[in-house]
Enzyme design. Structure first.
Site, PDB file in Angstrom:
ATOM      1  N   GLU A  63       0.815  -1.216   0.000  1.00 16.86           N
ATOM      2  CA  GLU A  63       0.000   0.000   0.000  1.00 16.86           C
ATOM      3  C   GLU A  63       0.846   1.263   0.000  1.00 16.86           C
ATOM      4  O   GLU A  63       0.499   2.265  -0.626  1.00 16.86           O
ATOM      5  CB  GLU A  63      -0.937   0.002   1.219  1.00 16.86           C
ATOM      6  CG  GLU A  63      -1.981  -1.113   1.209  1.00 16.86           C
ATOM      7  CD  GLU A  63      -1.413  -2.476   1.599  1.00 16.86           C
ATOM      8  OE1 GLU A  63      -0.270  -2.542   2.126  1.00 16.86           O
ATOM      9  OE2 GLU A  63      -2.098  -3.488   1.376  1.00 16.86           O
ATOM     10  N   ASP A 122     -14.891 -10.792   8.275  1.00 19.21           N
ATOM     11  CA  ASP A 122     -13.425 -10.725   8.318  1.00 19.21           C
ATOM     12  C   ASP A 122     -12.900 -10.223   9.663  1.00 19.21           C
ATOM     13  O   ASP A 122     -11.742 -10.430  10.010  1.00 19.21           O
ATOM     14  CB  ASP A 122     -12.889  -9.825   7.193  1.00 19.21           C
ATOM     15  CG  ASP A 122     -12.701 -10.594   5.891  1.00 19.21           C
ATOM     16  OD1 ASP A 122     -12.808 -11.843   5.918  1.00 19.21           O
ATOM     17  OD2 ASP A 122     -12.450  -9.955   4.852  1.00 19.21           O
TER      18      ASP A 122
END
Lengths: 324, 280
Positions: A63, A122
């Protein structure tokens, strides 16, 4: 996923609207480039990637590098849209966003998906509840949280034309349409559904729909309640906040984010300096999320219409007693 | 843009370039002494590399800093800002006299480079490890536009301890960015001590090779070697090139050379006087 809405029954995930809009934008403008960090299937940038492979850059699971690369592309006159999950985009790469996007004032559009608790199963590692606070603290940054697919489409077209850093927070699940089909988003301009004389709910993202439901019930019970969709969290539409504040006894903010530093924080900061009055913040109470279905999580973390209704009644009753 | 303007910066004569490097070192020392703070060692170690790149290789136009076809120079090791500022002043972006405003209120010459206030600075740096990613993005953008310009990026050797450098190293190689040339200013010292003691980065050559780069090693204070390496880099196709420049921290001033304590300290007035005698 979810139930039928009162209006059309149509439910669309904001990330799906993003993917489609990005594709359309790509067809119109060849200066649009897209970056992703190995989540293009989930962020829906894959749609753009398939049609415009030469203008799509997958950076893999990195990222920080993605943000730097986006800044570099912006420096050559491209309009880069960089996407991944909200927590990785804003958390993992915060210093990169600070230095080469905001401080350098590069024309980078950060569009993150999977914001908030409705990421669901998640669990906490993937549920961004702090992203708005992280982005809002950065000078030069515009922060936008669209309420539905209609608004998302308008937001994406708008920021493609704007100059400078923008953070847009989108969600994972399908959500009802709350904005009128002809709605045109403007940066820094809230959508006032109506102004209530007792309570005004200032909401963002999926909580706009929740706020509308709560307002209807409250109004039916004699508590005149208004709703504002504060989709631009920064710069805050102070005029609309003031309008809501001056005409009611209580402001409630509602967001799928920590009560610290997000929309609630922004509204409180403004009102405490300009029009001190009772404000209650609906949001995640400074805790991490957990695994579960989005619906269950919204209940557990106090983000339902019922929570808004109870908060309104409790606060108004307490306030009433105090003044009697 | 006329051809003359495009190549205004290109100097091929080694002696002339060495003279510019000496001049740049003098500016660096003077501005640091005036500011009484800043990073001496790493500004001096990268001076020859930066001069070689900027004045022998780059197309630029100070009157039009955002000229689309310019070559790009990214100082990823932003603490060597005095070096970048001296180069930009010499290149004509602003008057040399302005160098003396370094680190002072209202000066565009911030402690670390800020592109929002100083034309010629491509991207703000200072938080280490970020310049190479930006250089990659520029290289990708230039390629999309079919602009044959090149991108140069100078990193420190301590700086490449940052993980993002290696993310970017993968990206440059993956996207075959042969319009990109990185230079590692391998002076061997970082603030806390010798790089190999603080956090080993060797084997440097093998690491970059393993990441898919063409690697060239040079004496970073030999202008001829620097220029030859930059020439060679232009001929490498299908992969990025990194030049590992073996340098000496504080190079050019005998009593700063190889001394770790001068990483982040400016010369005093007395030291400046002594240093200038060595350089002038």
């Amino acid at each position: 996923m979810g139930t039928e809405t009162q209006n059309s029954g149509v439910q669309i995930a904001t990330r799906d609207a993003y993917g489609e809009t990005l594709l359309q934008l790509g067809k119109k403008r060849n200066d649009i480039v897209v970056l992703d960090a190995d989540l293009s299937g989930s962020t829906k940038t894959a749609k753009f990637a398939k049609t415009f492979p030469e203008r799509f850059f997958n950076l893999g699971v990195s990222e920080q590098d993605m943000i730097g690369t986006a800044a570099g592309l912006a420096l050559t006159g491209k309009v880069p849209f960089a996407s991944t999950f909200a927590i990785f985009e804003t958390g993992r790469a915060w210093d990169q966003i600070r230095l080469v996007v905001c401080y350098s004032n590069t024309n980078v559009k950060l569009v993150a998906t999977h914001g908030g608790i409705t990421v669901g199963e998640d669990g906490a590692s993937h549920q961004a509840l702090e992203d708005i606070a992280l982005m809002r603290a950065l000078p030069n940054m515009t922060v936008i949280v669209p309420a539905d697919a209609i608004e998302t489409t308008s937001v994406i077209y708008t920021i493609a034309d704007s100059i400078g850093p923008v953070y847009v927070r989108l969600g994972r699940p399908k959500v009802p349409l709350v904005m009128p089909p002809d709605y045109k988003f403007q940066i820094g301009k809230a959508r006032v559904f109506r102004i209530g004389r007792d309570v005004n709910i200032i909401a963002a993202g999926i909580m706009v729909d929740t706020a509308l439901k709560a307002a209807e019930i409250l109004s039916n019970q004699g508590i005149d309640t208004g709703v504002i969709n504060m989709s631009t969290i920064k710069p805050l539409d102070e005029e609309s906040v003031m309008l809501a504040a001056e005409n009611s006894r209580l402001i409630i903010t509602a967001e799928e984010h920590s009560i610290i530093g997000g929309l609630g924080g922004a509204v409180c900061e403004f009102l405490s300096e300009n029009h001190p009055m009772p404000v209650k913040r609906i949001g995640v109470m400074d805790v991490f999320g957990c695994s579960g279905s989005p619906g269950e999580l919204l209940k557990i973390y106090g983000l339902t219409a019922e929570d808004i209704i109870n908060t309104a009644k409790k606060t108004l009753n307490a306030g009433g007693k105090a003044h009697q | 843009m006329t051809a003359a303007q495009k190549t205004a910066g290109k100097i091929k004569d080694i002696k002339t370039l060495e003279g510019i490097a000496r001049e740049i070192r003098i500016y660096i020392l003077k501005m640091l002494a005036e500011a009484s703070s800043g990073h001496t060692g790493g500004s001096l170690s990268a001076a020859d590399i930066a001069v070689g790149i900027y004045f022998s290789k780059m197309n630029f136009n100070p009157d039009n800093p955002r000229w689309k076809e310019r070559d790009r120079f990214i100082l990823s090791k932003g603490h060597a800002a005095p070096l970048l500022y001296a180069i930009l002043a010499k290149a004509g972006y602003f008057p040399v006299d302005n160098l003396m405003t370094l680190r002072k209120i209202d000066s565009p010459l911030q402690g670390h480079p800020c592109c929002a206030v100083l034309p010629g600075v491509e991207i703000s740096t200072g938080s280490l490890g970020q310049g190479l990613s930006v250089a990659n993005g520029i290289a990708l953008g230039l390629r999309l536009d079919k602009i044959p310009a090149r991108v140069y990026c100078i990193t420190g050797d301590g700086e490449i301890q940052e993980g993002q450098i290696w993310e970017a190293a993968m990206t440059a190689s993956h996207y075959k960015l042969d319009n990109l040339c990185a230079v590692v200013d391998n002076n061997g010292l970082q603030i806390d001590g010798p790089v190999e003691e603080v956090m080993r980065i060797s084997p440097l050559h093998d690491k970059w090779t393993a990441f898919g780069w063409h690697v060239i090693e040079v004496n970073g204070h030999n202008m001829e070697e620097i220029i030859n390496a930059l020439d060679k880099a232009e001929t490498i196709k299908g992969q990025p090139t990194v030049i590992i420049a073996h340098t000496i921290k504080g190079k050019g001033v005998s009593f700063f050379e190889g001394r770790v304590e001068y990483h982040g300290i400016a010369p005093t007035r007395k030291e400046l006087e002594k240093a200038l005698k060595e350089l002038e």
